[in-house]
Scaffold this motif. Structure first.
Motif, mmCIF file in Angstrom:
data_model
loop_
_atom_site.group_PDB
_atom_site.id
_atom_site.type_symbol
_atom_site.label_atom_id
_atom_site.label_comp_id
_atom_site.label_asym_id
_atom_site.label_seq_id
_atom_site.Cartn_x
_atom_site.Cartn_y
_atom_site.Cartn_z
ATOM 1 N N THR A 59 -12.940 -8.072 -8.471
ATOM 2 C CA THR A 59 -13.404 -9.453 -8.540
ATOM 3 C C THR A 59 -14.277 -9.730 -7.322
ATOM 4 O O THR A 59 -13.825 -9.597 -6.183
ATOM 5 C CB THR A 59 -12.232 -10.443 -8.561
ATOM 6 N N VAL A 60 -15.523 -10.085 -7.575
ATOM 7 C CA VAL A 60 -16.484 -10.337 -6.501
ATOM 8 C C VAL A 60 -16.915 -11.802 -6.567
ATOM 9 O O VAL A 60 -17.327 -12.290 -7.620
ATOM 10 C CB VAL A 60 -17.715 -9.414 -6.618
ATOM 11 N N GLY A 61 -16.791 -12.492 -5.462
ATOM 12 C CA GLY A 61 -17.233 -13.871 -5.378
ATOM 13 C C GLY A 61 -18.668 -13.940 -4.902
ATOM 14 O O GLY A 61 -19.111 -13.121 -4.097
ATOM 15 N N ILE A 62 -19.400 -14.918 -5.397
ATOM 16 C CA ILE A 62 -20.767 -15.163 -4.942
ATOM 17 C C ILE A 62 -20.820 -16.598 -4.439
ATOM 18 O O ILE A 62 -20.505 -17.537 -5.182
ATOM 19 C CB ILE A 62 -21.786 -14.943 -6.071
ATOM 20 N N CYS A 218 -10.733 -13.147 -4.854
ATOM 21 C CA CYS A 218 -11.776 -12.110 -4.811
ATOM 22 C C CYS A 218 -11.397 -10.947 -3.910
ATOM 23 O O CYS A 218 -10.740 -11.127 -2.877
ATOM 24 C CB CYS A 218 -13.106 -12.721 -4.335
ATOM 25 N N ASN A 219 -11.839 -9.748 -4.316
ATOM 26 C CA ASN A 219 -11.693 -8.559 -3.465
ATOM 27 C C ASN A 219 -12.800 -8.488 -2.428
ATOM 28 O O ASN A 219 -12.575 -8.041 -1.295
ATOM 29 C CB ASN A 219 -11.735 -7.297 -4.320
ATOM 30 N N ARG A 220 -14.012 -8.885 -2.831
ATOM 31 C CA ARG A 220 -15.153 -8.943 -1.918
ATOM 32 C C ARG A 220 -15.979 -10.174 -2.250
ATOM 33 O O ARG A 220 -15.776 -10.821 -3.285
ATOM 34 C CB ARG A 220 -16.025 -7.689 -2.044
ATOM 35 N N ALA A 221 -16.900 -10.504 -1.367
ATOM 36 C CA ALA A 221 -17.748 -11.672 -1.604
ATOM 37 C C ALA A 221 -19.167 -11.379 -1.154
ATOM 38 O O ALA A 221 -19.394 -10.606 -0.218
ATOM 39 C CB ALA A 221 -17.202 -12.900 -0.879
ATOM 40 N N VAL A 222 -20.122 -12.002 -1.857
ATOM 41 C CA VAL A 222 -21.543 -11.894 -1.545
ATOM 42 C C VAL A 222 -22.024 -13.247 -1.035
ATOM 43 O O VAL A 222 -21.747 -14.278 -1.655
ATOM 44 C CB VAL A 222 -22.353 -11.494 -2.800
ATOM 45 N N GLU A 231 -25.001 -11.005 3.424
ATOM 46 C CA GLU A 231 -23.911 -10.066 3.691
ATOM 47 C C GLU A 231 -23.057 -9.909 2.445
ATOM 48 O O GLU A 231 -23.032 -10.764 1.561
ATOM 49 C CB GLU A 231 -23.026 -10.560 4.849
ATOM 50 N N ILE A 232 -22.323 -8.806 2.395
ATOM 51 C CA ILE A 232 -21.285 -8.594 1.397
ATOM 52 C C ILE A 232 -20.100 -7.965 2.110
ATOM 53 O O ILE A 232 -20.279 -7.095 2.968
ATOM 54 C CB ILE A 232 -21.773 -7.700 0.230
ATOM 55 N N GLY A 233 -18.902 -8.449 1.806
ATOM 56 C CA GLY A 233 -17.755 -7.891 2.500
ATOM 57 C C GLY A 233 -16.487 -8.680 2.261
ATOM 58 O O GLY A 233 -16.288 -9.281 1.209
ATOM 59 N N ASP A 234 -15.612 -8.687 3.267
ATOM 60 C CA ASP A 234 -14.316 -9.337 3.194
ATOM 61 C C ASP A 234 -14.463 -10.818 2.846
ATOM 62 O O ASP A 234 -15.252 -11.535 3.477
ATOM 63 C CB ASP A 234 -13.598 -9.192 4.537
ATOM 64 N N PRO A 235 -13.735 -11.324 1.847
ATOM 65 C CA PRO A 235 -13.893 -12.719 1.423
ATOM 66 C C PRO A 235 -13.661 -13.738 2.531
ATOM 67 O O PRO A 235 -14.360 -14.749 2.606
ATOM 68 C CB PRO A 235 -12.843 -12.870 0.316
#
Length: 446
Positions: A59-62, A218-222, A231-235
């Motif tokens: 799950t990726v947050g934007i 989320c596992n990661r976030a953009v 950046e993309i990385g830790d939420p």
């Protein structure tokens, strides 16, 4: 070497979208007549060179400010908008909940729209019939299922739209802020469904302005800003960077200015053991105490500086752990390096995952003396006292000083997750907080 398709759910490579903006309507005609030999437009890059990968089951947050390119990105991933350059590759069935009611025919009934949308997603007639009852139950719109969707409220639209997209078990689910329309109970049902899909291996792209949703789901976030991926990385880290952008500040805090700093040591805080702040030439003693989190996220313009803190539980200074029910005292020392009007001191407690447990500030608590503070060179001591009603676990305390400029908040020194607090296990309750519930009972007939 080409990456195997099974290694990712979504792969975005150097994705860009440029729009031609004409100041006057007739310039479009002039552009056509000149066949590109002259340019009557200026370019607007809604998205520029964005690249990232979403893994299966991730799950990726934007997140980003309005106009940062979030919706443009999702539309290109879904294939409803063609990129100017770059490439999107996806593995599996994509279900998308973008604009409210998108994909619905306003004159069709809810039932007809369910069958149409599910067919577009690739389900057979039998598969749709097998899942129809679950879709109806999830949407929970009653007799309106047989009415044209043009008669629906916005909440009913999103209920039905989410039910269709989420109940067809997609390989990839894309959601763009649509859940903010539903009521709280429906949102809880939606996030529970997202959890179930994630456990089944569904990849999820979640666009939201809620930092709590980012860190919780989320596992990661953009992080997008002005069409570019910053950046993309830790939420949790990305959420803090988003707040930087939202308040118009970079992360750095200006170094304390010794030229405006008095040399005398401030007086000891009253009623707090024998603790005494030791500030020499505006030295920051904050990081010298037990409980300080060296991975704090600190930023602001440096017009005020949080210098030191003191922590005790039931009179014990800087304990390694606290117990639920103990009385907590947190004292903070801060110095104003520039004159300011009506400064605001705030604090917040979060879980280690970044979920807010409690937050308040001098304005929300109506602490009127803060309205008199703010003289350059002056020092204030702020003390917070509260019973620890937290459950077992690790928590972080954030502190901040800011002022208002109209509707804008001007952060001067914000120290996110600056103090670590460990709460020992308890058998009295479970969850996050102790509500001190009193249970009573009686035998029927007595």
């Amino acid at each position: 070497m080409t990456e195997p398709l099974a290694d990712f759910a979504i792969k975005v490579e150097n994705l860009s979208k440029c729009y031609q903006i004409y100041d006057k309507p007739h310039q479009r005609l002039m552009q056509m007549l000149w066949h590109g030999r002259r340019k009557y437009y200026h370019e607007f890059w809604a998205l520029k060179d964005v690249s990232f990968t979403v893994k299966p089951g991730e799950t990726v947050g934007i997140i980003g400010k309005n106009g940062s390119g979030k919706s443009t990105l999702l539309k290109m991933i879904c294939g409803t908008l063609n990129p100017t350059s770059g490439e999107v590759r996806a593995s599996g069935r994509i279900a998308a909940l973008l604009e409210l009611g998108s994909g619905f025919n306003a004159d069709f009934t809810g039932r007809e729209n369910v069958y149409m949308n599910a067919a577009i997603l690739g389900l057979s007639q039998k598969e749709i019939e097998d899942r129809f009852a679950n879709i109806v139950a999830f949407a929970d719109i009653g007799e309106f299922m047989e009415q044209p969707v043009k008669t629906y409220s916005s909440g009913m639209y999103v209920r039905l739209a989410f039910a269709v997209q989420a109940m067809v078990d997609p390989d990839i689910l894309i959601i763009d802020e649509a859940l903010s329309v539903g009521d709280v109970k429906f949102q809880a049902k939606c996030f529970e469904r997202l959890r179930q899909l994630k456990e089944k291996g569904t990849s999820i792209l979640l666009v939201t302005h809620s930092t709590d949703h980012i860190v919780t789901h989320c596992n990661r976030a953009v992080l997008l800003n002005e069409g570019r991926m910053l950046e993309i990385g830790d939420p949790k880290y990305i959420s803090n960077r988003y707040l930087d952008l939202l308040f118009g500040c970079d992360r750095s805090v200006a170094a304390p200015q010794s030229a405006t700093t008095p040399q005398e040591e401030p007086n000891a805080l009253p009623e707090i053991s024998s603790h005494k702040f030791t500030l020499e030439d505006c030295h920051d003693a904050f990081s010298t105490h037990p409980g300080y989190n060296e991975h704090e996220y600190r930023w602001g313009d440096g017009a005020a500086v949080i210098l030191d803190f003191y922590f005790e539980a039931d009179g014990v200074p800087f304990p390694a752990a606290v117990s639920s029910g103990q009385n907590i005292v947190i004292a903070v020392s801060a110095r104003f390096l520039s004159d300011m009007v009506r400064p605001i001191f705030g604090f917040e407690i979060k879980t280690k995952e970044g979920v807010k447990v409690y937050g308040a500030n001098s304005e929300s608590l109506s602490i009127t003396e803060f309205r008199e503070y703010g003289q350059a060179g002056s020092i204030i001591h702020v003390t917070a006292r509260f019973p620890c009603h937290l459950a077992h676990g690790d928590y972080f305390l954030s502190l901040g000083i800011s002022t208002r400029d109209g509707d804008d908040i001007i952060p001067h020194d914000r120290r996110y997750d600056a103090i670590h607090v460990h709460v020992e296990p308890t058998l009295e309750f479970y969850g996050i907080a102790n509500l001190n519930v009193a249970l009573s009972s009686s035998r029927v007939g007595e």
